[in-house]
Design a protein around this motif. Structure first.
Motif, mmCIF file in Angstrom:
data_model
loop_
_atom_site.group_PDB
_atom_site.id
_atom_site.type_symbol
_atom_site.label_atom_id
_atom_site.label_comp_id
_atom_site.label_asym_id
_atom_site.label_seq_id
_atom_site.Cartn_x
_atom_site.Cartn_y
_atom_site.Cartn_z
ATOM 1 N N VAL A 123 0.834 -1.201 0.000
ATOM 2 C CA VAL A 123 0.000 0.000 0.000
ATOM 3 C C VAL A 123 0.867 1.248 0.000
ATOM 4 O O VAL A 123 0.672 2.174 -0.772
ATOM 5 C CB VAL A 123 -0.959 -0.018 1.207
ATOM 6 N N ARG A 124 1.905 1.239 0.860
ATOM 7 C CA ARG A 124 2.740 2.434 0.974
ATOM 8 C C ARG A 124 3.445 2.736 -0.353
ATOM 9 O O ARG A 124 3.500 3.862 -0.814
ATOM 10 C CB ARG A 124 3.769 2.237 2.095
ATOM 11 N N TRP A 144 2.066 11.469 -7.193
ATOM 12 C CA TRP A 144 2.291 12.584 -8.118
ATOM 13 C C TRP A 144 1.003 13.151 -8.660
ATOM 14 O O TRP A 144 0.955 14.247 -9.174
ATOM 15 C CB TRP A 144 3.248 12.186 -9.225
ATOM 16 N N TRP A 145 -0.092 12.390 -8.474
ATOM 17 C CA TRP A 145 -1.383 12.942 -8.878
ATOM 18 C C TRP A 145 -1.727 14.208 -8.125
ATOM 19 O O TRP A 145 -2.464 15.046 -8.602
ATOM 20 C CB TRP A 145 -2.498 11.922 -8.661
ATOM 21 N N LEU A 146 -1.168 14.299 -6.926
ATOM 22 C CA LEU A 146 -1.456 15.501 -6.147
ATOM 23 C C LEU A 146 -1.037 16.739 -6.914
ATOM 24 O O LEU A 146 -1.623 17.800 -6.786
ATOM 25 C CB LEU A 146 -0.713 15.459 -4.815
ATOM 26 N N HIS A 184 -6.265 11.437 3.659
ATOM 27 C CA HIS A 184 -6.077 11.528 2.215
ATOM 28 C C HIS A 184 -5.193 10.392 1.698
ATOM 29 O O HIS A 184 -5.487 9.775 0.672
ATOM 30 C CB HIS A 184 -5.463 12.880 1.868
ATOM 31 N N GLU A 185 -4.124 10.107 2.424
ATOM 32 C CA GLU A 185 -3.217 9.052 1.993
ATOM 33 C C GLU A 185 -3.930 7.700 1.995
ATOM 34 O O GLU A 185 -3.794 6.900 1.066
ATOM 35 C CB GLU A 185 -2.001 9.013 2.921
ATOM 36 N N LEU A 245 -6.743 3.394 -0.954
ATOM 37 C CA LEU A 245 -7.974 2.604 -1.069
ATOM 38 C C LEU A 245 -8.571 2.731 -2.471
ATOM 39 O O LEU A 245 -8.937 1.728 -3.095
ATOM 40 C CB LEU A 245 -8.961 3.101 -0.010
ATOM 41 N N ALA A 246 -8.652 3.952 -2.974
ATOM 42 C CA ALA A 246 -9.193 4.168 -4.326
ATOM 43 C C ALA A 246 -8.336 3.438 -5.358
ATOM 44 O O ALA A 246 -8.857 2.840 -6.305
ATOM 45 C CB ALA A 246 -9.266 5.658 -4.638
#
Ligand SMILES: [Zn+2]
Length: 315
Positions: free
Chosen positions: A7-8, A16-18, A286-287, A292-293
């Motif tokens: 997950v991490r 990078w989507w941020l 958010h993380e 999860l998404a």
């Protein structure tokens, strides 16, 4: 490798989507178009040749096949892959398409060749299961669970007409994605007891989207996986990163299970903690939501491939 390390790593790859996050979809009612294309691409890459060509043959019979080709910006793109990706957003695209109408709000529009009718079927995109305290009903309960079963029956029915199967397939591609969005399956009661309509009525502040920090919880989730414009080589690299960072689902399962997983995720992880009227998304939430998404994209993609193999693959 432990699950949490998977997950991490996935979060790091996805982070990078941020920097490119563009939350601009007008109606917050589904994973956005980029998210649906991600699911479709994961599925396509997992499909064998006979399943791919059976799906492609049906999509070539869809009345909007040529429109899908026009959207590809790459002249060398594989026409069948383009159709498969664009078909996955078709049930959302018709929300803005004047050929179609919304039952109960508009008069029926003339039925064009290849379509059973021109209804937009907005209630196919969700099922409204309560989480937490009892929810006062707003609108219908949603058809998502029922339609996933019926559409799969139609797509897999070799006795059904090509037109009926070609109509059902884009819906199926789309709704497998929607079933994996936690807030497409559940609603919570607002303080006044009314339903929050899958988080659509829950305003939030998302400081990680600097252009549109004021949003609602449903739209926040819809826009997590990808920006809506995602196509081409950028889509390919997002899919590659997701496949490296997240494991395929442990069970393929059936649609009722996907919906139940989503309901549990909605109950346990989709809402920011506390009951602030307008909660602010923090970095920990958010993380987790991003991871999860991302996992739900992977789950939906592989499960779609498995489903299509069962329905369309060589027997
Ligand atoms: Zn949808």
């Amino acid at each position: 490798m432990t699950a949490s390390r998977w997950v991490r790593q996935g979060v790091q790859r996805a982070i990078w989507w941020l920097f490119v996050s563009v939350a601009s979809s007008p109606a917050a009612l589904a994973w956005n178009a980029g998210g649906h294309r991600v699911v479709a691409m994961i599925a396509w890459e997992a499909m064998d040749t006979s399943t791919r060509s059976a799906a492609a043959k049906l999509l070539r019979a869809h009345p909007d096949f040529l429109q899908w080709q026009e959207r590809s910006r790459d002249a060398d793109a594989d026409a069948d892959l383009t159709a498969f990706l664009e078909a996955s957003t078709w049930p959302d695209d018709i929300r803005r398409d004047k050929r179609f109408y919304t039952a109960g709000l508009e008069a029926p529009t003339p039925t064009l060749a290849g379509f059973p009718d021109m209804e937009r079927r907005l209630d196919w995109h969700y099922v409204d299961l309560p989480v937490g305290s009892a929810v006062g009903k707003a609108g219908t309960d949603g058809e998502l669970g029922r339609q996933l079963v019926e559409l799969a029956d139609t797509v897999g029915n070799r006795q059904a007409s090509t037109a009926a199967r070609a109509y059902a397939l884009p819906w199926l591609l789309h709704l497998v994605g929607d079933a994996h969005q936690p807030l497409h399956t559940a609603s919570r009661a607002q303080p006044d007891g009314r339903s929050d309509n899958g988080g659509n009525e829950q305003p939030v502040v998302n400081p990680f989207d600097q252009r549109h920090p004021s949003t609602n919880l449903h739209r926040y989730w819809d826009d997590l996986p990808a920006p809506p414009w995602l196509r081409g080589s950028r889509l390919e690299s997002v899919v590659r990163a997701l496949k490296q960072g997240f494991r395929p689902p442990l069970v393929a399962g059936v649609s009722a299970q996907w919906i139940e997983e989503s309901r549990q995720l909605a109950r346990d992880q989709a809402y920011p903690p506390g009951r602030d009227e307008v909660p602010t998304i923090d970095s920990q939430f958010h993380e987790n939501a991003l991871a999860l998404a991302s996992q739900r994209m992977i789950d939906a993609g592989y499960r779609l491939a498995d489903l299509l193999h069962r329905l369309l693959g060589a027997k």
